[in-house]
Design a protein around this motif. Structure first.
Motif, PDB file in Angstrom:
ATOM      1  N   ALA A 119       0.672  -1.144   0.326  1.00 49.25           N
ATOM      2  CA  ALA A 119       0.320  -0.148   0.326  1.00 49.25           C
ATOM      3  C   ALA A 119       0.824   1.170   0.000  1.00 49.25           C
ATOM      4  CB  ALA A 119      -1.329   0.074   1.323  1.00 49.25           C
ATOM      5  N   ALA A 120       2.289   1.480   0.834  1.00 50.19           N
ATOM      6  CA  ALA A 120       2.827   2.266   0.524  1.00 50.19           C
ATOM      7  C   ALA A 120       3.704   2.498  -0.963  1.00 50.19           C
ATOM      8  CB  ALA A 120       4.213   2.179   1.996  1.00 50.19           C
ATOM      9  N   LEU A 121       4.152   1.414  -1.383  1.00 55.88           N
ATOM     10  CA  LEU A 121       4.763   1.462  -2.996  1.00 55.88           C
ATOM     11  C   LEU A 121       3.403   1.979  -3.683  1.00 55.88           C
ATOM     12  CD1 LEU A 121       6.565  -1.591  -2.718  1.00 55.88           C
ATOM     13  CD2 LEU A 121       7.749   0.569  -2.434  1.00 55.88           C
ATOM     14  N   GLU A 122       2.087   1.215  -4.170  1.00 48.40           N
ATOM     15  CA  GLU A 122       1.365   2.431  -4.509  1.00 48.40           C
ATOM     16  C   GLU A 122       1.048   4.089  -4.057  1.00 48.40           C
ATOM     17  OE1 GLU A 122      -2.414   0.101  -3.632  1.00 48.40           O
ATOM     18  OE2 GLU A 122      -1.458  -1.507  -4.693  1.00 48.40           O
ATOM     19  N   LEU A 123       1.094   4.080  -3.036  1.00 46.39           N
ATOM     20  CA  LEU A 123       0.719   5.219  -1.867  1.00 46.39           C
ATOM     21  C   LEU A 123       1.786   6.530  -3.066  1.00 46.39           C
ATOM     22  CD1 LEU A 123      -1.284   6.997  -0.899  1.00 46.39           C
ATOM     23  CD2 LEU A 123       1.055   7.095   1.788  1.00 46.39           C
ATOM     24  N   SER A 124       2.899   6.457  -3.200  1.00 49.04           N
ATOM     25  CA  SER A 124       4.297   6.305  -3.404  1.00 49.04           C
ATOM     26  C   SER A 124       4.722   6.240  -4.851  1.00 49.04           C
ATOM     27  CB  SER A 124       5.110   5.836  -3.316  1.00 49.04           C
ATOM     28  OG  SER A 124       5.405   5.954  -2.025  1.00 49.04           O
ATOM     29  N   GLY A 125       3.725   6.128  -6.049  1.00 48.12           N
ATOM     30  CA  GLY A 125       3.763   5.713  -6.994  1.00 48.12           C
ATOM     31  C   GLY A 125       5.105   5.326  -7.472  1.00 48.12           C
ATOM     32  N   ILE A 126       5.776   3.685  -6.663  1.00 52.25           N
ATOM     33  CA  ILE A 126       6.316   2.907  -7.755  1.00 52.25           C
ATOM     34  C   ILE A 126       6.016   1.426  -6.963  1.00 52.25           C
ATOM     35  CG2 ILE A 126       8.422   1.680  -6.731  1.00 52.25           C
ATOM     36  CD1 ILE A 126       9.029   4.067  -4.273  1.00 52.25           C
ATOM     37  N   GLU A 127       6.189   0.566  -8.690  1.00 56.01           N
ATOM     38  CA  GLU A 127       5.503  -0.421  -9.131  1.00 56.01           C
ATOM     39  C   GLU A 127       6.482  -1.524  -8.494  1.00 56.01           C
ATOM     40  OE1 GLU A 127       4.967  -0.770 -13.399  1.00 56.01           O
ATOM     41  OE2 GLU A 127       3.557   0.767 -13.522  1.00 56.01           O
ATOM     42  N   TYR A 128       5.664  -2.317  -8.400  1.00 56.58           N
ATOM     43  CA  TYR A 128       6.285  -3.845  -7.818  1.00 56.58           C
ATOM     44  C   TYR A 128       5.966  -5.041  -8.257  1.00 56.58           C
ATOM     45  CZ  TYR A 128       1.873  -4.349  -5.450  1.00 56.58           C
ATOM     46  OH  TYR A 128       0.772  -4.764  -4.837  1.00 56.58           O
ATOM     47  N   PRO A 129       6.947  -5.839  -9.074  1.00 58.03           N
ATOM     48  CA  PRO A 129       6.280  -7.268  -9.566  1.00 58.03           C
ATOM     49  C   PRO A 129       5.623  -7.569  -8.008  1.00 58.03           C
ATOM     50  CG  PRO A 129       8.663  -7.346  -8.475  1.00 58.03           C
ATOM     51  CD  PRO A 129       8.432  -5.790  -8.586  1.00 58.03           C
ATOM     52  N   GLY A 130       4.448  -8.889  -9.665  1.00 56.59           N
ATOM     53  CA  GLY A 130       3.772  -9.436  -8.563  1.00 56.59           C
ATOM     54  C   GLY A 130       3.851 -10.765  -7.792  1.00 56.59           C
ATOM     55  N   ILE A 131       5.438 -11.096  -8.322  1.00 53.54           N
ATOM     56  CA  ILE A 131       5.970 -12.088  -7.910  1.00 53.54           C
ATOM     57  C   ILE A 131       6.484 -12.279  -6.615  1.00 53.54           C
ATOM     58  CG2 ILE A 131       6.258 -13.181 -10.892  1.00 53.54           C
ATOM     59  CD1 ILE A 131       9.347 -11.848 -10.039  1.00 53.54           C
ATOM     60  N   MET A 132       6.489 -11.350  -6.269  1.00 59.26           N
ATOM     61  CA  MET A 132       6.865 -10.457  -4.729  1.00 59.26           C
ATOM     62  C   MET A 132       5.902 -11.432  -4.032  1.00 59.26           C
ATOM     63  SD  MET A 132       9.848  -9.586  -4.834  1.00 59.26           S
ATOM     64  CE  MET A 132       9.804  -9.136  -3.449  1.00 59.26           C
ATOM     65  N   ILE A 133       4.662 -11.924  -4.085  1.00 60.51           N
ATOM     66  CA  ILE A 133       4.046 -12.519  -3.157  1.00 60.51           C
ATOM     67  C   ILE A 133       4.421 -14.622  -3.329  1.00 60.51           C
ATOM     68  CG2 ILE A 133       2.196 -13.139  -5.296  1.00 60.51           C
ATOM     69  CD1 ILE A 133       1.765 -12.433  -2.077  1.00 60.51           C
ATOM     70  N   ALA A 134       5.137 -14.687  -4.381  1.00 60.77           N
ATOM     71  CA  ALA A 134       6.028 -15.749  -3.678  1.00 60.77           C
ATOM     72  C   ALA A 134       6.960 -15.695  -2.545  1.00 60.77           C
ATOM     73  CB  ALA A 134       6.683 -16.206  -5.229  1.00 60.77           C
ATOM     74  N   ALA A 135       7.701 -14.964  -2.509  1.00 58.70           N
ATOM     75  CA  ALA A 135       8.302 -14.487  -2.245  1.00 58.70           C
ATOM     76  C   ALA A 135       8.044 -15.095  -0.351  1.00 58.70           C
ATOM     77  CB  ALA A 135       9.088 -13.455  -1.903  1.00 58.70           C
ATOM     78  N   ALA A 136       6.367 -13.890  -0.363  1.00 58.74           N
ATOM     79  CA  ALA A 136       6.341 -14.388   1.096  1.00 58.74           C
ATOM     80  C   ALA A 136       6.179 -15.485   1.006  1.00 58.74           C
ATOM     81  CB  ALA A 136       4.882 -13.598   1.277  1.00 58.74           C
ATOM     82  N   ALA A 137       4.982 -16.272   0.448  1.00 54.43           N
ATOM     83  CA  ALA A 137       5.070 -18.017   0.349  1.00 54.43           C
ATOM     84  C   ALA A 137       6.010 -18.535   0.820  1.00 54.43           C
ATOM     85  CB  ALA A 137       4.242 -18.209  -0.539  1.00 54.43           C
ATOM     86  N   ALA A 138       7.389 -18.289   0.272  1.00 51.99           N
ATOM     87  CA  ALA A 138       8.659 -19.130   0.337  1.00 51.99           C
ATOM     88  C   ALA A 138       9.348 -18.763   1.932  1.00 51.99           C
ATOM     89  CB  ALA A 138       9.549 -18.968  -1.000  1.00 51.99           C
TER      90      ALA A 138
END
Length: 327
Positions: A119-138
């Protein structure tokens, strides 16, 4: 750290609702959120972030970058508890079992902190890769394995105390933990349905998201405040310090790892957040089975009442600045 970004995050609705919860608990207000409602909100947040991550991942394209993210996240989850254990052993007088239990929490992740970071990244206008949710699961389970190794080394004359505990229940709890199943499952469903599926349920997972997050963080503030009120006498200055300086250490390790595998600013920041956060859902449940002699009043208070507020208010803006510098 960008002070304007820090102020912006501090006065954002989610952080202020968390602060309201802490205040209400400390002054012994009757404000409370039913447990069933809190669990429902948690499930909603994990479903939304997992599904959106899957849609973003399939749009991004799957390949070597996904494999590198999963490998890096798994390695971090194994290694960070060793770093945490070192600092605990150097600065505190805790026994090996409690140090191992606390270290496990700092190798695993807080999905709510991760969601707040997106949410903070979106507020700052910074895009992020969707594959990071895989990192959270791992990063949910490997830290527990490291903690069990550290705890086993600390047990003396274990054979004389009886047969070693059967950890089959532990591994089932880790593998089939609700957060892991829902995150990974929603991620895969998002990948399978893609943009078409996202459009179909977008009104459900997009518009209400921030409002649900505010209400959930209000509940987290109530829980954190109650923990602080109950165990303030058992937390030594060394332990309190650990709960504050360990997140930035993990963030630097995670950020350097993200930069090394070629992530962009948003990806580096989220890997930093994952490495800086501490679990207060999956790991405490696992520790009750694996290390029942460890004190929940120590590991739960550190992760939920100290590290979680620190990351939410000060850490996230600092990690964005760190990611921008590293990228």
């Amino acid at each position: 750290m960008d002070l304007s970004l820090a102020v912006q995050n501090l006065v954002s609705p989610p952080v202020l609702f968390f602060a309201l919860g802490v205040f209400a608990a400390l002054v012994r207000s009757e404000l409370a959120i039913p447990q069933a409602v809190a669990k429902g909100m948690s499930l909603y947040l994990m479903l939304a972030i997992g599904f959106k991550g899957g849609v973003a991942a399939i749009g991004h394209g799957l390949g070597l970058d996904l494999l590198l993210v999963i490998i890096a996240a798994t390695a971090l989850s194994f290694a960070i508890p060793l770093v945490a254990f070192f600092f605990l052993k150097t600065t505190t007088k805790l026994d090996q079992i409690n140090m191992a239990a606390i270290a496990a929490h700092y190798g695993s992740i807080s999905i709510v902190t991760f969601i707040a970071a997106t949410a903070a990244l979106e507020l700052s206008g910074i895009e992020y890769p969707g594959i990071m949710i895989a990192a959270a699961a791992a990063m949910e389970a490997p830290a527990i394995a490291t903690a069990l190794f550290l705890a086993h080394r600390g047990r003396k004359k274990q054979e004389e105390q009886g047969a070693p505990a059967d950890n089959s229940m532990l591994w089932r709890e880790v593998a089939l933990n609700a957060s892991v199943v829902l995150l990974v499952g929603a991620f895969l469903i998002g990948m399978a349905t893609g943009e078409k599926g996202y459009k179909e349920i977008s009104p459900f997972i997009t518009a209400p998201f921030k409002g649900v997050l505010c209400l959930f963080l209000l509940d987290m503030g109530l829980v954190a405040g109650r923990e602080l009120r109950q165990v303030r006498k058992t937390l030594t200055p060394a332990l309190l310090g650990f709960g504050i300086y360990m997140p930035p250490i993990g963030a630097v390790i995670g950020g350097l790892t993200g930069a090394l595998i070629g992530l962009d600013t948003g990806g580096i920041m989220l890997l930093s957040v994952l490495a800086a956060s501490a679990s207060y859902i999956a790991v405490p449940a696992a520790m009750r089975i694996a290390l029942p002699e460890a004190k929940p009043s120590l590991y739960l208070t550190l992760s939920l009442a100290i590290t979680f507020p620190f990351n939410l208010t000060i850490g996230i803006p600092a990690y964005i600045s760190l990611a921008e510098a590293l990228s």
